[in-house]
Write an enzyme that holds these catalytic residues in place. Structure first.
Site, PDB file in Angstrom:
ATOM      1  N   SER A 139       0.866  -1.190   0.000  1.00 49.36           N
ATOM      2  CA  SER A 139       0.000   0.000   0.000  1.00 49.36           C
ATOM      3  C   SER A 139       0.896   1.230   0.000  1.00 49.36           C
ATOM      4  O   SER A 139       2.029   1.182   0.509  1.00 49.36           O
ATOM      5  CB  SER A 139      -0.879   0.014   1.255  1.00 49.36           C
ATOM      6  OG  SER A 139      -1.408   1.311   1.487  1.00 49.36           O
ATOM      7  N   TYR A 152      -2.175  -1.374  10.370  1.00 48.27           N
ATOM      8  CA  TYR A 152      -2.379  -1.688   8.947  1.00 48.27           C
ATOM      9  C   TYR A 152      -1.182  -1.203   8.118  1.00 48.27           C
ATOM     10  O   TYR A 152      -0.608  -1.965   7.338  1.00 48.27           O
ATOM     11  CB  TYR A 152      -3.676  -1.038   8.435  1.00 48.27           C
ATOM     12  CG  TYR A 152      -3.894  -1.262   6.948  1.00 48.27           C
ATOM     13  CD1 TYR A 152      -4.315  -2.494   6.466  1.00 48.27           C
ATOM     14  CD2 TYR A 152      -3.659  -0.240   6.023  1.00 48.27           C
ATOM     15  CE1 TYR A 152      -4.490  -2.711   5.099  1.00 48.27           C
ATOM     16  CE2 TYR A 152      -3.838  -0.443   4.668  1.00 48.27           C
ATOM     17  CZ  TYR A 152      -4.254  -1.679   4.199  1.00 48.27           C
ATOM     18  OH  TYR A 152      -4.429  -1.890   2.857  1.00 48.27           O
TER      19      TYR A 152
HETATM   20  P1  NAP Z   1     -11.456  -6.521  -0.110  1.00 47.28           P
HETATM   21  O1  NAP Z   1     -12.343  -6.013  -1.177  1.00 47.28           O
HETATM   22  O2  NAP Z   1     -11.886  -6.446   1.308  1.00 47.28           O
HETATM   23  O3  NAP Z   1     -11.022  -8.015  -0.461  1.00 47.28           O
HETATM   24  C1  NAP Z   1     -10.219  -8.756   0.414  1.00 47.28           C
HETATM   25  C2  NAP Z   1     -10.088 -10.173  -0.099  1.00 47.28           C
HETATM   26  O4  NAP Z   1      -9.332 -10.927   0.874  1.00 47.28           O
HETATM   27  C3  NAP Z   1     -11.409 -10.860  -0.271  1.00 47.28           C
HETATM   28  O5  NAP Z   1     -11.368 -11.718  -1.387  1.00 47.28           O
HETATM   29  C4  NAP Z   1     -11.542 -11.692   0.995  1.00 47.28           C
HETATM   30  O6  NAP Z   1     -12.349 -12.824   0.735  1.00 47.28           O
HETATM   31  C5  NAP Z   1     -10.099 -12.078   1.250  1.00 47.28           C
HETATM   32  N1  NAP Z   1      -9.877 -12.393   2.650  1.00 47.28           N
HETATM   33  C6  NAP Z   1     -10.156 -11.622   3.727  1.00 47.28           C
HETATM   34  N2  NAP Z   1      -9.893 -12.271   4.872  1.00 47.28           N
HETATM   35  C7  NAP Z   1      -9.425 -13.510   4.506  1.00 47.28           C
HETATM   36  C8  NAP Z   1      -8.991 -14.644   5.214  1.00 47.28           C
HETATM   37  N3  NAP Z   1      -8.980 -14.651   6.556  1.00 47.28           N
HETATM   38  N4  NAP Z   1      -8.583 -15.741   4.538  1.00 47.28           N
HETATM   39  C9  NAP Z   1      -8.606 -15.732   3.172  1.00 47.28           C
HETATM   40  N5  NAP Z   1      -9.004 -14.687   2.440  1.00 47.28           N
HETATM   41  C10 NAP Z   1      -9.410 -13.582   3.091  1.00 47.28           C
HETATM   42  O7  NAP Z   1     -10.044  -5.760  -0.152  1.00 47.28           O
HETATM   43  P2  NAP Z   1      -9.220  -5.117  -1.357  1.00 47.28           P
HETATM   44  O8  NAP Z   1      -9.323  -3.651  -1.220  1.00 47.28           O
HETATM   45  O9  NAP Z   1      -9.528  -5.785  -2.640  1.00 47.28           O
HETATM   46  O10 NAP Z   1      -7.747  -5.495  -0.849  1.00 47.28           O
HETATM   47  C11 NAP Z   1      -6.865  -6.362  -1.551  1.00 47.28           C
HETATM   48  C12 NAP Z   1      -5.462  -6.025  -1.112  1.00 47.28           C
HETATM   49  O11 NAP Z   1      -5.113  -4.699  -1.512  1.00 47.28           O
HETATM   50  C13 NAP Z   1      -5.264  -6.051   0.426  1.00 47.28           C
HETATM   51  O12 NAP Z   1      -4.037  -6.647   0.738  1.00 47.28           O
HETATM   52  C14 NAP Z   1      -5.258  -4.582   0.801  1.00 47.28           C
HETATM   53  O13 NAP Z   1      -4.530  -4.338   1.984  1.00 47.28           O
HETATM   54  C15 NAP Z   1      -4.599  -3.972  -0.417  1.00 47.28           C
HETATM   55  N6  NAP Z   1      -4.889  -2.547  -0.586  1.00 47.28           N
HETATM   56  C16 NAP Z   1      -6.157  -2.108  -0.701  1.00 47.28           C
HETATM   57  C17 NAP Z   1      -6.397  -0.730  -0.816  1.00 47.28           C
HETATM   58  C18 NAP Z   1      -7.781  -0.162  -0.915  1.00 47.28           C
HETATM   59  O14 NAP Z   1      -7.936   1.066  -0.790  1.00 47.28           O
HETATM   60  N7  NAP Z   1      -8.812  -0.961  -1.175  1.00 47.28           N
HETATM   61  C19 NAP Z   1      -5.312   0.169  -0.831  1.00 47.28           C
HETATM   62  C20 NAP Z   1      -4.025  -0.336  -0.711  1.00 47.28           C
HETATM   63  C21 NAP Z   1      -3.816  -1.694  -0.600  1.00 47.28           C
HETATM   64  P3  NAP Z   1     -13.260 -13.624   1.793  1.00 47.28           P
HETATM   65  O15 NAP Z   1     -13.968 -12.618   2.625  1.00 47.28           O
HETATM   66  O16 NAP Z   1     -14.127 -14.450   0.903  1.00 47.28           O
HETATM   67  O17 NAP Z   1     -12.296 -14.466   2.578  1.00 47.28           O
END
Ligand code: NAP
Length: 261
Positions: A139, A152
């Site tokens: 991030s 985080y």
């Molecule tokens: P999201 O929409 O909340 O998706 C998270 C994914 O991780 C979902 O597929 C969820 O699926 C899975 N997950 C959560 N807990 C889990 C567990 N205990 N075991 C296995 N799978 C799990 O989040 P996102 O924004 O796409 O984030 C993806 C990545 O990008 C993350 O690492 C996040 O830190 C990073 N990121 C996001 C942002 C942002 O603004 N969105 C910014 C910077 C970095 P299930 O619930 O089905 O398990």
């Protein structure tokens, strides 16, 4: 990419991971999709098989549990996977002071322990194959910890540090490692952390599709660090240059003069 390449994507049931699954399938990768929600994984797998014709497996496991992680490690160890995308991640509702120890352990298990173990499994398998690639979703908060709560952002700084170290160690042995640093991206992550995306000022939030497409441009260019929202690459390059210039001075037998009484 060879026509036989298989990509394993964690956190593929929604958000950034689901977009990676879509884009990689369209590039011809067979897929192994990992997350907890079997129904969502199954629907995405059906749609991608129908639209692209690539083989798609699902592994519905909780990556915070050692037994869930072990299933994914064993799948990587089978040896046919050429790309691992460590994308599964979570944020917290509130910061360190508002969360119980179990919640702090959970975010570290998902954001730190899981990608570390899967990087290790991938590195071993890829060294046997003589090639492979790892994408770690860090991030921009890895570079800007003052903007957010520290747990985080600390997990994301860990993943950036790990990726840079692995790139240095494994790059010369044929393994490509990329850290992707998204800024705020429109996904469910924010709502799950109790934050409304309406709070963001206009122009702050990137769409997940645009973020992943940009990150894949960085992947194709073999960048170690890709920051899709950063307009002026020179700002990151200056930081990197300053950091590397400091490195030779960071371990010495003599105490720096300013600390001598
Ligand atoms: P999201 O929409 O909340 O998706 C998270 C994914 O991780 C979902 O597929 C969820 O699926 C899975 N997950 C959560 N807990 C889990 C567990 N205990 N075991 C296995 N799978 C799990 O989040 P996102 O924004 O796409 O984030 C993806 C990545 O990008 C993350 O690492 C996040 O830190 C990073 N990121 C996001 C942002 C942002 O603004 N969105 C910014 C910077 C970095 P299930 O619930 O089905 O398990």
């Amino acid at each position: 990419m060879s026509s036989q390449s298989v990509a394993l994507v964690t956190g593929a049931s929604t958000g950034i991971g689901a977009v990676y699954a879509d884009r990689l399938a369209r590039r011809g990768y067979g897929l192994v999709l990992v997350a907890r929600d079997a129904q969502r994984l199954g629907s995405l797998a059906d749609a991608l098989r129908a639209e692209t014709g690539v083989p798609v497996e699902i592994i519905p496991v909780d990556l915070t549990l050692p037994e869930g992680l072990a299933v994914v490690e064993a799948r990587i160890d089978q040896g046919d996977i050429g790309l691992v995308v460590n994308n599964a991640g979570m944020s917290l509702k509130g910061g360190m002071l508002e969360n119980e120890p179990a919640a702090l352990e959970r975010i570290i298990a998902l954001n730190v322990t899981a990608p570390t173990r899967l990087c290790a499994a991938a590195a071993r398998a890829f060294l046997r194959r003589g090639e492979g690639a790892i994408i770690n979703l860090s991030s921009v908060l890895a570079l800007a910890p003052e903007m957010f709560e520290g747990v985080y952002s600390g997990t994301k700084a860990y993943l950036l540090n790990l990726s840079q170290a692995l790139a240095a160690q494994l790059g010369p042995r044929g393994i490509y490692v990329q850290a992707v640093l998204p800024g705020a991206t429109r996904t469910e992550l924010w709502e799950k952390a109790g934050r409304s995306m309406d709070e963001f000022p206009p122009g702050f939030l990137m769409e997940a599709g645009a973020m992943v497409d940009a990150a894949l441009v960085g992947f194709d260019r073999r960048e170690t660090v890709t920051i899709p929202p950063l307009p002026d690459e020179a700002q990151y390059l200056a930081l990197q240059q300053a950091r590397l210039a400091m490195a030779p001075n960071l371990s010495r037998s003599e105490v720096a003069a300013r600390y001598l009484r």
